[in-house]
Every structure is written in structure tokens, then in C-alpha cells.
Design a protein around this motif. Structure first.
Motif, PDB file in Angstrom:
ATOM      1  N   TYR B 132       0.828  -1.214   0.000  1.00 15.46           N
ATOM      2  CA  TYR B 132       0.000   0.000   0.000  1.00 15.46           C
ATOM      3  C   TYR B 132       0.860   1.261   0.000  1.00 15.46           C
ATOM      4  O   TYR B 132       0.486   2.275  -0.578  1.00 15.46           O
ATOM      5  CB  TYR B 132      -0.994  -0.030   1.164  1.00 15.46           C
ATOM      6  CG  TYR B 132      -2.141  -0.986   0.893  1.00 15.46           C
ATOM      7  CD1 TYR B 132      -3.146  -0.638  -0.009  1.00 15.46           C
ATOM      8  CD2 TYR B 132      -2.195  -2.232   1.486  1.00 15.46           C
ATOM      9  CE1 TYR B 132      -4.178  -1.519  -0.296  1.00 15.46           C
ATOM     10  CE2 TYR B 132      -3.236  -3.125   1.215  1.00 15.46           C
ATOM     11  CZ  TYR B 132      -4.225  -2.758   0.314  1.00 15.46           C
ATOM     12  OH  TYR B 132      -5.247  -3.624   0.017  1.00 15.46           O
ATOM     13  N   CYS B 133       2.027   1.199   0.650  1.00 18.15           N
ATOM     14  CA  CYS B 133       2.936   2.358   0.602  1.00 18.15           C
ATOM     15  C   CYS B 133       3.326   2.646  -0.846  1.00 18.15           C
ATOM     16  O   CYS B 133       3.322   3.787  -1.295  1.00 18.15           O
ATOM     17  CB  CYS B 133       4.185   2.098   1.443  1.00 18.15           C
ATOM     18  SG  CYS B 133       3.899   2.228   3.216  1.00 18.15           S
ATOM     19  N   LYS B 134       3.658   1.589  -1.553  1.00 21.78           N
ATOM     20  CA  LYS B 134       4.072   1.776  -2.940  1.00 21.78           C
ATOM     21  C   LYS B 134       2.897   2.273  -3.787  1.00 21.78           C
ATOM     22  O   LYS B 134       3.042   3.217  -4.570  1.00 21.78           O
ATOM     23  CB  LYS B 134       4.620   0.459  -3.491  1.00 21.78           C
ATOM     24  CG  LYS B 134       4.972   0.550  -4.959  1.00 21.78           C
ATOM     25  CD  LYS B 134       6.062  -0.383  -5.372  1.00 21.78           C
ATOM     26  CE  LYS B 134       6.436  -0.061  -6.820  1.00 21.78           C
ATOM     27  NZ  LYS B 134       7.680  -0.653  -7.231  1.00 21.78           N
ATOM     28  N   ARG B 135       1.758   1.631  -3.590  1.00 22.98           N
ATOM     29  CA  ARG B 135       0.568   1.991  -4.371  1.00 22.98           C
ATOM     30  C   ARG B 135       0.180   3.442  -4.158  1.00 22.98           C
ATOM     31  O   ARG B 135      -0.257   4.127  -5.089  1.00 22.98           O
ATOM     32  CB  ARG B 135      -0.567   1.047  -3.939  1.00 22.98           C
ATOM     33  CG  ARG B 135      -1.871   1.238  -4.640  1.00 22.98           C
ATOM     34  CD  ARG B 135      -2.760   0.019  -4.416  1.00 22.98           C
ATOM     35  NE  ARG B 135      -4.167   0.349  -4.483  1.00 22.98           N
ATOM     36  CZ  ARG B 135      -5.154  -0.481  -4.137  1.00 22.98           C
ATOM     37  NH1 ARG B 135      -4.854  -1.702  -3.682  1.00 22.98           N
ATOM     38  NH2 ARG B 135      -6.405  -0.120  -4.233  1.00 22.98           N
ATOM     39  N   PHE B 136       0.338   3.928  -2.933  1.00 25.54           N
ATOM     40  CA  PHE B 136      -0.079   5.302  -2.605  1.00 25.54           C
ATOM     41  C   PHE B 136       1.073   6.305  -2.696  1.00 25.54           C
ATOM     42  O   PHE B 136       0.897   7.486  -2.388  1.00 25.54           O
ATOM     43  CB  PHE B 136      -0.645   5.364  -1.179  1.00 25.54           C
ATOM     44  CG  PHE B 136      -1.858   4.506  -0.954  1.00 25.54           C
ATOM     45  CD1 PHE B 136      -2.727   4.202  -1.997  1.00 25.54           C
ATOM     46  CD2 PHE B 136      -2.136   3.999   0.301  1.00 25.54           C
ATOM     47  CE1 PHE B 136      -3.851   3.404  -1.790  1.00 25.54           C
ATOM     48  CE2 PHE B 136      -3.261   3.211   0.526  1.00 25.54           C
ATOM     49  CZ  PHE B 136      -4.119   2.909  -0.525  1.00 25.54           C
ATOM     50  N   GLY B 137       2.259   5.832  -3.068  1.00 23.17           N
ATOM     51  CA  GLY B 137       3.388   6.753  -3.186  1.00 23.17           C
ATOM     52  C   GLY B 137       3.929   7.253  -1.850  1.00 23.17           C
ATOM     53  O   GLY B 137       4.474   8.351  -1.767  1.00 23.17           O
ATOM     54  N   VAL B 138       3.786   6.454  -0.795  1.00 24.26           N
ATOM     55  CA  VAL B 138       4.371   6.834   0.497  1.00 24.26           C
ATOM     56  C   VAL B 138       5.870   6.553   0.432  1.00 24.26           C
ATOM     57  O   VAL B 138       6.288   5.409   0.235  1.00 24.26           O
ATOM     58  CB  VAL B 138       3.748   6.031   1.659  1.00 24.26           C
ATOM     59  CG1 VAL B 138       4.436   6.372   2.981  1.00 24.26           C
ATOM     60  CG2 VAL B 138       2.256   6.286   1.739  1.00 24.26           C
ATOM     61  N   GLN B 139       6.662   7.603   0.604  1.00 23.87           N
ATOM     62  CA  GLN B 139       8.109   7.455   0.466  1.00 23.87           C
ATOM     63  C   GLN B 139       8.683   6.799   1.720  1.00 23.87           C
ATOM     64  O   GLN B 139       8.382   7.227   2.840  1.00 23.87           O
ATOM     65  CB  GLN B 139       8.720   8.846   0.285  1.00 23.87           C
ATOM     66  CG  GLN B 139       9.892   8.864  -0.677  1.00 23.87           C
ATOM     67  CD  GLN B 139      10.612  10.189  -0.628  1.00 23.87           C
ATOM     68  OE1 GLN B 139       9.986  11.244  -0.533  1.00 23.87           O
ATOM     69  NE2 GLN B 139      11.938  10.139  -0.679  1.00 23.87           N
ATOM     70  N   LEU B 140       9.508   5.774   1.525  1.00 25.70           N
ATOM     71  CA  LEU B 140      10.111   5.067   2.664  1.00 25.70           C
ATOM     72  C   LEU B 140      11.613   5.299   2.686  1.00 25.70           C
ATOM     73  O   LEU B 140      12.244   5.458   1.649  1.00 25.70           O
ATOM     74  CB  LEU B 140       9.815   3.569   2.565  1.00 25.70           C
ATOM     75  CG  LEU B 140       8.342   3.171   2.518  1.00 25.70           C
ATOM     76  CD1 LEU B 140       8.206   1.648   2.410  1.00 25.70           C
ATOM     77  CD2 LEU B 140       7.582   3.688   3.741  1.00 25.70           C
ATOM     78  N   GLU B 141      12.169   5.306   3.882  1.00 28.65           N
ATOM     79  CA  GLU B 141      13.625   5.421   4.053  1.00 28.65           C
ATOM     80  C   GLU B 141      14.056   4.366   5.057  1.00 28.65           C
ATOM     81  O   GLU B 141      13.232   3.884   5.850  1.00 28.65           O
ATOM     82  CB  GLU B 141      13.988   6.829   4.554  1.00 28.65           C
ATOM     83  CG  GLU B 141      13.440   7.159   5.933  1.00 28.65           C
ATOM     84  CD  GLU B 141      13.563   8.652   6.301  1.00 28.65           C
ATOM     85  OE1 GLU B 141      14.162   9.421   5.541  1.00 28.65           O
ATOM     86  OE2 GLU B 141      13.047   9.021   7.379  1.00 28.65           O
ATOM     87  N   PRO B 142      15.347   3.991   5.050  1.00 32.90           N
ATOM     88  CA  PRO B 142      15.791   2.964   5.994  1.00 32.90           C
ATOM     89  C   PRO B 142      15.600   3.405   7.447  1.00 32.90           C
ATOM     90  O   PRO B 142      15.861   4.560   7.797  1.00 32.90           O
ATOM     91  CB  PRO B 142      17.285   2.807   5.672  1.00 32.90           C
ATOM     92  CG  PRO B 142      17.427   3.266   4.267  1.00 32.90           C
ATOM     93  CD  PRO B 142      16.422   4.385   4.116  1.00 32.90           C
ATOM     94  N   PHE B 143      15.118   2.500   8.243  1.00 32.83           N
ATOM     95  CA  PHE B 143      15.068   2.687   9.688  1.00 32.83           C
ATOM     96  C   PHE B 143      16.227   1.893  10.269  1.00 32.83           C
ATOM     97  O   PHE B 143      16.356   0.694  10.015  1.00 32.83           O
ATOM     98  CB  PHE B 143      13.739   2.159  10.238  1.00 32.83           C
ATOM     99  CG  PHE B 143      13.668   2.202  11.750  1.00 32.83           C
ATOM    100  CD1 PHE B 143      13.171   3.323  12.396  1.00 32.83           C
ATOM    101  CD2 PHE B 143      14.122   1.138  12.513  1.00 32.83           C
ATOM    102  CE1 PHE B 143      13.126   3.363  13.786  1.00 32.83           C
ATOM    103  CE2 PHE B 143      14.083   1.176  13.906  1.00 32.83           C
ATOM    104  CZ  PHE B 143      13.587   2.297  14.542  1.00 32.83           C
TER     105      PHE B 143
END
Lengths: 525, 525
Positions: B132-143
Motif C-alpha cells: 500500500y505504501c508503494k501503491r499510494f506513493g508513500v516514500q520510505l527510508e531505511p530505519f
């Protein structure tokens, strides 16, 4: 003789008390160059208009030039290439690279994609390089070195099938925990461990090794929490997880895959590491923004002579039909790799000449392979990190940036450093090298052949301006201290003259130490 | 009786062959809901205008609503709060939070700083939330979960001085490797390990444990490569590194610090992990952009009844003087936490009611502490990751974003979950809780008191819309399958109804499974 000078005092301490006392005394007198970076360098005192010629616009040379100019020196830099950075180098789409022998590669990567043929990651405690990144505004992002979900691969083990790091590591840890627990419970180590410690140790083994109540490592939901499940925990009627089955301990041992465990436990590879956003040469570009006005590019040095109280350097302007030109200066900081310097006319001291000649340069081969999509992420849940193999490519490192994005991406398709491997790759054309990297890599990722888009390969023995990857000492104990001395008016610097060889940090620290030594001489002159 | 229906067939298989065969048969018939996420959900068949009322606009409810609407349902969502996300929640400067009991906190963080009181990191294999992050364009960064340079701290060990993870971990590993090697060499384990494997095992112990030629773990440059040096490798006359001295093995064992080693080896905490850029509620905001038009906010549900072939929900509009309103629908997906649902009027089945009443909610306390500068980075070389302590704050987690930047930054100043700790913190005012977190934290970082700027604290038992952190089953084996069933026209969903409890992934997977179960009923109706 009257009151001893500071130098006399140090000599006396050194002669009578050995180097530890010497170091303490020097530190107390504010005299010793710090071996590691502890803050911005401070060169106190007026150099009186002294001029310094820096040879090489890598990070060592640019650091030296930057700080010397700030301290009041007249500085010039001669650089062999058409741009700054040296081995701090990034290849991008549109770049052209001609290796020794004339083979040309035109990099075909998509916009934004790159590969760093040289240094490619920054340890969290390399203070000098981090300092300059911050000072120059070079943006850093985490570099994923360790990835539990990447592969360990040995063509001779597990039927040649790549194993997930987490499975091999969990099972190895469980196996040795179980063995040690057995030994402790049998009382075999009672002379080594007190009765109280024995109980705590057993408890710790159960905890760390994921052992059961009987101190065994077995297929269970507990061990699957570490090595992975046969069916992941989820939701719905079949939401309960199903345990996986550990690998055979004997197979793990004989697979040699455990040889890769220690790497990420070493200081220099511990989590987290960093990389510049956009490629390692963002650091080179940042330095060049500072000292670019001092640099003469396309300058192939052919002679470095000290005579008549000055340094005289002859070079060919390779952008002007190799026209011969000369630069003179009061002093010289020479960051030319010893692999090259040994082939240049010079009249350096016998000690330094011997150190130069004694050093050889390790070769290495590296590949940047671009694929149409991030199949390692999309098909295999591998986000950054490194898979290791016994194949000649040694490893595959997945990009630590652009996670989850669509479109083409570049992996480090191999990083070979053993003589056998690099000699073989040296002998190949770039195209052939890339073909082999794709061939080898496809044994780990079958998607390789369908998804391959373009590739580039650098073998460091064929990189014209260094002829190797980094310097190796035959006898560091003897040669190092001689090689870092101010040799009349010339002082050498670079990663090869440090205890952080092959790292940017070594180059910067060496550059800083060289100018501190030089400056002390100038101030005292 | 005539030809058996598909349902009859499944019943027979289930009765005669047990659940494994049942699962296989269901899978073969394309019937079983996948327990884990294997791609976008597909609800085939026309729901014929059926209406569904979703209770709760957390990720479970919003996932359900989104996919149901896409499949042709008429969907509405009732949400207690004034915004969507539920526990997927981020507090930023300017936010106001009122906890149960009325205490109000106005968050004073600088622009861009935040804390996630609920979920705060995403495992690399939580496919549903990543989808869903990808589908909605939620940008992720390493934790950064693991940091070798962070601290392990026990007030009762090493004089209360925090120890670097790398030192404790390297020394523990070295110690147990040495002990096992001793046992192997003494022949104590000859019945467990073949002679051939024994030699390989010894070699692996030397390699993994950093043992010397005699299989001992001793102060040396070799062990210092792992645990750190007394003087780091550098350049100049004092460039050579000096080895450090390992900690006493007995002290390590009795420090209990080894209890923290296993965490980052568990699948859910293995490197790499991720976080949304800007705060966890970027996920909630993304879902709300999709289904926000379906949500009625400020809706406090007081009654959930099934009667006359429909579901009837009464709620108070808390933004309109608690005006009582009613919604009816053909079906209901209820994501209200059982801690709340048990207090609402309902006529759910006895089985489900029992599951609701049997579940209790874990409390936890979390702190966001803002400091004037990143002293953990600048003074201590700690970039992200977690320090652990035996103090009631349990841990300090450093920000995984904005590395190397100047200006104020926010750490997770504590994450307590034991009953003893949370009950104590529950009893305090927010201000008092923050004061204690600063007090405790200053035992690990003395800079705390000088650098402290502002703080916020959330104890989950006092969070009005959930009254706890996540659901705990008293008897999951019995209750789980009953609780996830379609109960006439109501089906429950949420992290509590999954095997990924406390994770966003569990909420989404449960939501997806609930609507698949519901849809099957609708299509067959």
C-alpha cells in the motif's frame, strides 16, 4: 649549550624513554599530529608566502591544498585527469572511460543510476571524511551493508542453491550454542567457568541461540522467528505460522558460508554505514568546488626534482599535444600513487625511494550492472546489502537508494580482489568481463539474463592514473615511518601512507598529517 | 441427498482428514484466504449493491473500505477521532493531545520533528503494508534498528557505565567461541561432531569469534577490529592503531546485557527495516486520501446491533454536542479494538462475545524528547539505532533521518511495556513522565539535562480510542478462529485478529481477510 630548545627536549625524552613517553610528551607540548581526526586542522603561524605544489587532485591532495591555502600558503595543484577526485569516482550514463590498452566503455545507465568503481561506502567513525562532507554540505544516506535476507552462495554446497543469510547464520549460531550447552551441562568446562557463571551462560545460550528448554536447536516457531517460517504469520483461518526446518549443521560447516559472518561485525562495516546521495564523487565534486581554481587538469607529471632550494616539477599538458611545462615551488605535497611515482624521474632520498619501490598495488575488478527492474526487491525481498558467492565475482551489492522504485537500477555486479581472479579479468575486454559477470550472477539470480540492460567494468590494474586499487606494504614496520617524513622539500600523502589504506579516510588523514609536518618545518625555518 | 456442494465437500474433508488436508483442499479449490499478503486482493463477482459499514478508520478499516468500494460495495466509515489512522499516529509541533483523565499536551517540537507513539518501523517482509505504501506513493527510508555503536546499559553492571554494543557483543562471541574451541580440542564433543567437522568447526570459531592461533580471545589488533581500538588506525607518526582490552567475561554474563543480542536477529527486526519519510502517519494520510470521502469523523459508537436482516449502529457526534445518530447497513466490518468493543452495547454471538471479553490490552509508555542538538551523533558517533537499559525507559532510539544535521532533533526517549513500569507511568501526569524520562536518560547520556528542549509522552492505557497498545489473547488456540468468523452480518478485523499483532501488517492482513470472508458470503447469498 644553553637552555634546551623544545626539539632538544623531545630528542632527549625520545632517546631515554622510548616512543610511548615520547608520544605523551609531544601531546603535552601540543606537538603531536593526531593520528585520527579530532576536529578541523589548525595551522598556526605565518608561512611567509611559502608556495606549495600539490601533485594529484584526489581527496588527499585537495584536503592538503584547501587547508594550506587557508593557512596562507600559495598553492597550486597538478592533476593528471580532466577532473578531480582520483579514485573517489562515479560512473554515470553518458560517461566515457578508456582503460589502459585503449578499450573504451560508454556508460549506458539511465538518468540517476551510477556505480562507484572505487570507494563506495563510509564507516560511521571515519571522522575526517564525515567532517568534510558536513562542511561542504554533501548529503549522506544510509548504506545498507548487512542484509539478513541476502544470499550466501557456494557452488559446492546445498546443491549450488543460494541460502538466505538469516538461515545460515541462525542455524550456525543455534548449533554452536547447543554444542557449548551440552559441554557445559556435562561439566566439561568446570575448570573454565564457575558454577554461578555456568548457569547464566546456559541461559544466555538458550536466549542468543534460540534453544529450547533442553538447550537444543530444533525446528520450531521459536527458531523460525530467526531463520524464517515455512508459512509466515498472517491473518485469516490460516494465519498461524508454520515452522521451518533448520539446515544440516555439517553441511553449513562444510559450505564455508560462515566465512562471511565476521565482515559486518568489523568496526569498518558495522551498521550503520553511509554513502553520498547521488554517488561517491559528490565528495570529490564538493572538494573541487572549494579548490578547483587551484587545479591544472590534464597535467601528466614526468619529473619531480628538488634542487637549488626549490621543487621543480615537469609535466605534459595532455590537452595541448603533450606540451611540456614546468612548475616550481618551495615545497611539494605529492599524492601520486607510488605505483606511478616509481616510474617518474625523481631525486627523492634513498629511504623514500626504497619505500616507493617496495610498495605494490592490489588489483580489483568491479562491475556496475543495470537491470530493467529491481527484481531483487520485487521477487526476493532484498533491499540493499550484499550477497556473497564463491564465484569469481565474489559478491553482488544491491543499491542502497531508490528503494521500491520502478524502472532500471544498478547493482554492483562483482568486486573481485584475489590475484587469480583479477589477473583473469585484467586479460579480458570490458565486454567479455561484463558477459562473465552476468553469467556468474545468473547462478544466484536467474532473472539476470532476462532483465539485463547494460554494464560497465573497471579493473584497477588498468586504470591509467593509479594502476591498481590501493597500496600494499611489503614491510610497513620498516618503511612507513620513512615514507611519511618530509623528504627535504617533498612530503608524500595518500591512502597508501596511512593505517586506513584503501579508504577515503586514509587519504584525508594522510593529507592532513603531511601538511602539519610541512607547516612545522616552514614555521621553524 | 444429491451431488455434494463445494461446501459439503469441504466439510467432509475437514471432518475426516484434519486441518492440513482441509487447507490443501481449500487451496486447490481456490478457496482459502491467503494468510499472508501475496498481491492485490481481488474480490470477484457482483455484490449487488450491498452496503457495508466499517467501524474505525485505522489501517484495517481503511484497507477494508478501500477494497470493498473497489469491488462495488456501498461503504461508509465511522471514526471516533477527528482524523484517520488510529494507532498509525504521529505527533508533531503544534499538535494537541488529550489523554484519558483530561491531561493535555501541546507538542512543542520544531518544524519537521516528530514522534510516532504507535508503530514506528516497517519490517522488510511486511508485504501488505509495503504494497500500500508503494501503491499510494508513500516514500520510505531505511530505519536503523541495529547500531553497533549504541549502548547497552545496566545500572548494576560495569559500575553503571553504558557499554558499546560492539564491545559487549564481540567479547561475548569471542568468549563462547573460545570455550567451545577448548571443549572441542579436549575431545569432549567427539560423540557430537565428526573428526572432519571438528576441524572445520574450530576454524569457523577462530574466524567468527576473532580467536588467535591458540583459539583464545585476547587483547589484540585482531579483536580490536571488532570491538574497537584504544587508538584508532590513522595517519602520521602515530598512525598505527593500539589494541583495546576485552571486558571480563564473567562481568558480561552477569550484566545480562546479552539479553538484547537476539532482538535484531529476529526476522521482524532484521536489517534493513524502513520508515515513512516524515512520520508513520504518512501511511494513514495516504489511506485517508483514498477513502476520506467515506469517513464520518467524531463518531463515538455506542451500540452495534444486528436485527431485521441488517446492522444498526448508533453513535454520538462528538463535534455536535454528542448528538445521537444512526447508520444502518447490510454488513459491518468492525475494527474497534476489543478493549472498547466490550464496553459497547452489542448482540454479537456468545463465541465472539467471549473472545472480546477474554482479550486484554497491553499498556506501553512512549516518549518523544526533543534536544537542542544531536549530541548522540556529534559527541558519541551514534547514528540511529537503539540503546537498551534496565531503567524503566527500557530504551532510547535515535532518529533514523536527518543524520548529520544541525538544530534540534527528537529521540524516542523510552518505550516501556512491562506492567510494573507502565502502571507507574500511567499514574503520573505527562509532565512528570517526561521529567522521569529525562532523569533516566541522563544516566546514559549526561548531555540530556543541558540539551533538553521539550517532550511528549503517551501511555497507551490512557489513549481514549483504544485504551491499550495492542491486544493480547488469553487463549488464542480456542478464541482466534471463533473471533475471525463472520458473525451473522458483522466481521471483526484489526491487528488483534492476526498473527502479526501490534504491527500495521496485522491490521491490513486482517482487514483483507475479513472482506474476503464477507464477500464470499455476499456472493453466495
Amino acid at each position: 649549550m644553553g637552555t634546551p630548545t623544545r626539539r632538544d627536549l623531545l630528542t632527549m625524552i625520545g632517546a631515554t624513554a622510548g616512543s610511548a613517553a615520547m608520544y605523551q610528551a609531544m601531546t603535552a607540548l601540543g606537538h603531536a599530529a593526531p593520528s585520527t581526526f579530532s576536529g578541523p586542522v589548525s595551522l598556526e603561524g605565518d608561512p611567509g608566502g611559502a608556495s606549495v605544489l600539490v601533485l594529484g587532485a584526489g581527496v588527499a591532495g585537495m584536503t592538503a591544498a584547501l587547508e594550506l591555502r587557508d593557512a596562507g600558503y600559495n598553492v597550486k595543484i597538478l592533476e593528471y585527469r580532466e577532473k578531480a577526485g582520483g579514485r573517489c569516482w562515479t560512473l554515470r550514463g553518458g560517461d566515457r572511460y578508456e582503460e589502459l590498452g585503449g578499450a573504451v566503455q560508454n556508460v549506458g545507465f539511465a538518468e540517476g543510476n551510477y556505480i562507484n568503481p572505487g570507494p563506495w561506502r563510509l564507516p560511521h567513525d571515519h571522522h575526517a571524511v564525515l567532517h568534510y562532507c558536513k562542511r561542504f554540505g554533501v548529503q549522506l544516506e544510509p548504506f545498507i551493508e548487512k542484509n539478513h535476507n541476502a544470499y550466501l552462495h557456494n557452488t559446492e554446497a546445498f546443491g549450488g542453491k543460494p541460502q538466505r543469510y538469516r538461515e545460515v547464520a541462525s542455524d550456525y549460531r543455534g548449533h554452536i550454542s547447543e554444542l557449548l550447552a551440552k559441554s557445559l551441562k556435562a561439566g566439561n568446562l568446570n575448570d573454565q567457568v564457575t558454577a554461578e557463571d555456568r548457569e547464566v551462560l546456559l541461559e544466555s545460550l538458550r536466549n542468543v541461540g534460540a534453544l529450547n528448554e533442553n538447550y537444543e536447536y530444533r525446528s520450531s516457531l521459536k527458531t523460525s522467528r530467526f531463520r524464517g517460517y515455512d508459512r509466515d504469520p498472517g491473518a485469516g483461518v490460516d494465519g498461524a505460522p508454520l515452522p521451518s526446518t533448520p539446515l544440516d549443521p555439517s553441511q553449513i560447516l562444510n559450505s564455508n558460508l560462515w566465512r562471511r559472518f565476521a565482515i559486518t561485525e568489523e568496526m569498518e562495516f558495522q551498521t550503520p554505514m553511509f554513502q553520498p546521495v547521488g554517488g561517491m564523487d559528490m565528495i570529490a565534486q564538493a572538494f573541487a568546488r572549494e579548490v578547483g581554481d587551484l587545479i591544472t587538469y590534464n597535467a601528466r607529471v614526468t619529473s619531480l626534482l628538488q634542487e637549488d632550494g626549490q621543487v621543480r616539477v615537469v609535466y605534459e599538458d595532455t590537452a595541448a599535444g603533450n606540451a611540456q611545462r614546468t612548475e616550481t615551488a618551495d615545497y611539494c605535497v605529492c599524492t601520486i600513487p607510488f605505483s606511478i611515482l616509481g616510474q617518474i624521474e625523481h631525486n627523492l632520498s634513498a629511504d623514500l625511494s626504497k619505500a616507493i619501490d617496495n610498495m605494490y598495488y592490489l588489483g580489483s575488478a568491479k562491475w556496475g550492472l543495470e537491470f530493467k527492474r529491481r527484481f531483487w526487491e520485487q521477487d526476493e525481498d532484498i533491499y540493499g546489502g550484499i550477497s556473497y558467492t564463491n564465484l569469481p565475482i565474489e559478491l553482488i551489492s544491491y543499491p542502497s537508494t531508490g528503494f521500491f522504485s520502478d524502472g532500471p537500477a544498478v547493482v554492483l555486479g562483482g568486486y573481485s580482489w584475489s590475484p587469480e581472479e583479477t589477473y583473469e579479468f585484467n586479460a579480458m575486454s570490458p565486454k567479455e568481463r561484463v558477459r562473465w559477470a552476468v553469467e556468474f550472477g545468473s547462478q544466484i539470480h536467474p532473472q539476470y539474463k532476462d532483465e539485463y540492460k547494460s554494464g560497465v567494468s573497471v579493473v584497477w590494474h588498468k586504470v591509467p592514473w593509479v594502476l591498481g586499487c590501493f597500496g600494499i606494504w611489503r614491510d610497513k614496520d620498516t618503511d612507513y615511518q620513512k615514507a611519511i617524513k618530509l623528504d627535504n622539500r617533498v612530503i608524500c600523502a595518500g591512502e597508501h601512507l596511512s593505517y586506513r589504506g584503501a579508504w577515503l579516510e586514509g587519504g584525508i588523514l594522510s593529507g592532513l598529517n603531511a601538511i602539519q609536518t610541512l607547516h612545522e618545518r616552514v614555521i621553524q625555518a
